[in-house]
Design an enzyme around this catalytic site. Structure first.
Site: not given
Lengths: 121, 202
Positions: B42, B47, B64
């Protein structure tokens, strides 16, 4: 005298949130860390309501509901599921096991209190 | 209404050639858990990603997410805390369903960079990291590694079967795809209701 509620969840965070919500409305809350712990605590006394998670180690929520319904003091007591499980299949299993209702997480504190008041009459 | 990718299992599969493994790429709002030898990848701006595995069986996964803005009353019961707890629970429940033992879980956390500048979002990353640290402390799940905060985006690759995580610092850019995806996710969270359905059987 305030009504007593047994809150069963393997997550400390969720137990604290649920307890805080219920205690703020004047309920007496006892916490249990999984189904087995919940069953042991439920056997020792007669709670007015049991609120339980589904996915927990040792004993899951549906097994707890089935076990409680086998005890004379919990034949008709309200038992609510509070879980991330939201499928119709799981809800049907909950209904068949004897649950009174199904609340899908994330929980909304005012909505939880509304449902608790309703099932406690 | 939530975007169909929010709170969902990641579905973007690819070949992670550098590891010679099947890979899955997680977008904001997604999570993924596997028992196989896979690479979970990711790209994070503000985040956070929590990588959690059972040390004994190797079943592990990643999420996530970021917290929505705002708060309503008690901080412990506010929208951000309830949403973050839900995001973590989706991951941990899936781990338990796939045979992980809660007592053997370990976590690695990444992200929370000060990346979404210019949107009055300078505290977004810090809030996300503080939440995740607090969550794992309360749940008694040890954090074995972390690379958080600072002011750069990260590409994270996690191998649940070994527990290894690889982090690449990325150049800050307001125009790349990952940044756009995170901004879109934040916008979706603004309108999102944090409360599930209720059904009474009587």
């Amino acid at each position: 005298m305030s009504k007593s509620i047994l809150a069963v969840d393997d997550s400390t965070t969720i137990r604290q949130m649920v307890s805080l919500t219920l205690k703020s409305a004047g309920y007496e809350v006892t916490e249990a860390v999984d189904g087995q712990d919940g069953l042991a605590k439920a056997k020792g006394r007669s709670f007015n309501l049991v609120l339980t998670d589904q996915n927990m180690p040792r004993m899951d929520g549906l097994s707890l509901v089935k076990s409680l319904r086998g005890l004379p003091e919990y034949k008709t007591a309200p038992i609510l599921m509070l879980t991330t499980e939201s499928s119709d299949e799981m809800k049907s299993k909950g209904r068949a096991a004897g649950a009174t209702g199904w609340l899908v997480k994330p929980f909304d504190p005012p909505r939880l209190l509304e449902v608790v008041r309703k099932v406690l009459g | 209404m939530a975007n169909k990718s929010d709170d969902s299992i990641a579905t973007y599969f690819f070949q992670a050639k550098e590891f010679n493994l099947d890979g899955v790429r997680l977008l904001p709002g997604e999570y993924f858990v596997t028992q196989k030898k896979m690479a979970l990848v990711t790209v994070l701006g503000s985040c956070v990603a929590a990588c959690v595995r059972d040390k004994f069986t190797g079943v592990g996964g990643m999420n996530h997410f970021m917290l929505p803005e705002g708060g309503d009353g008690d901080e412990r019961l506010g929208r951000p805390a309830r949403f973050g707890t839900y995001a973590m629970e989706l991951l941990i429940n899936q781990l338990l369903r796939m045979g992980a033992d809660r007592r053997r879980l370990e976590a690695k956390i990444f992200g929370g960079g000060r990346v979404l500048e210019g949107m009055a979002q300078t505290q977004v990353g810090e809030r996300n990291v503080a939440f995740v640290l607090g969550y794992f402390a309360l749940e008694g799940i040890p954090i074995s590694a972390q690379d958080v905060l600072d002011d750069y985006p990260r590409k994270v690759c996690y191998l649940p079967h070994t527990g290894q995580a690889f982090v690449k610092k990325l150049r800050l850019s307001g125009r790349d795809e990952a940044d756009s995806a995170e901004r879109a996710y934040l916008a979706r969270l603004r309108g999102r209701k944090v409360g599930g359905d209720v059904e009474l059987f009587v």
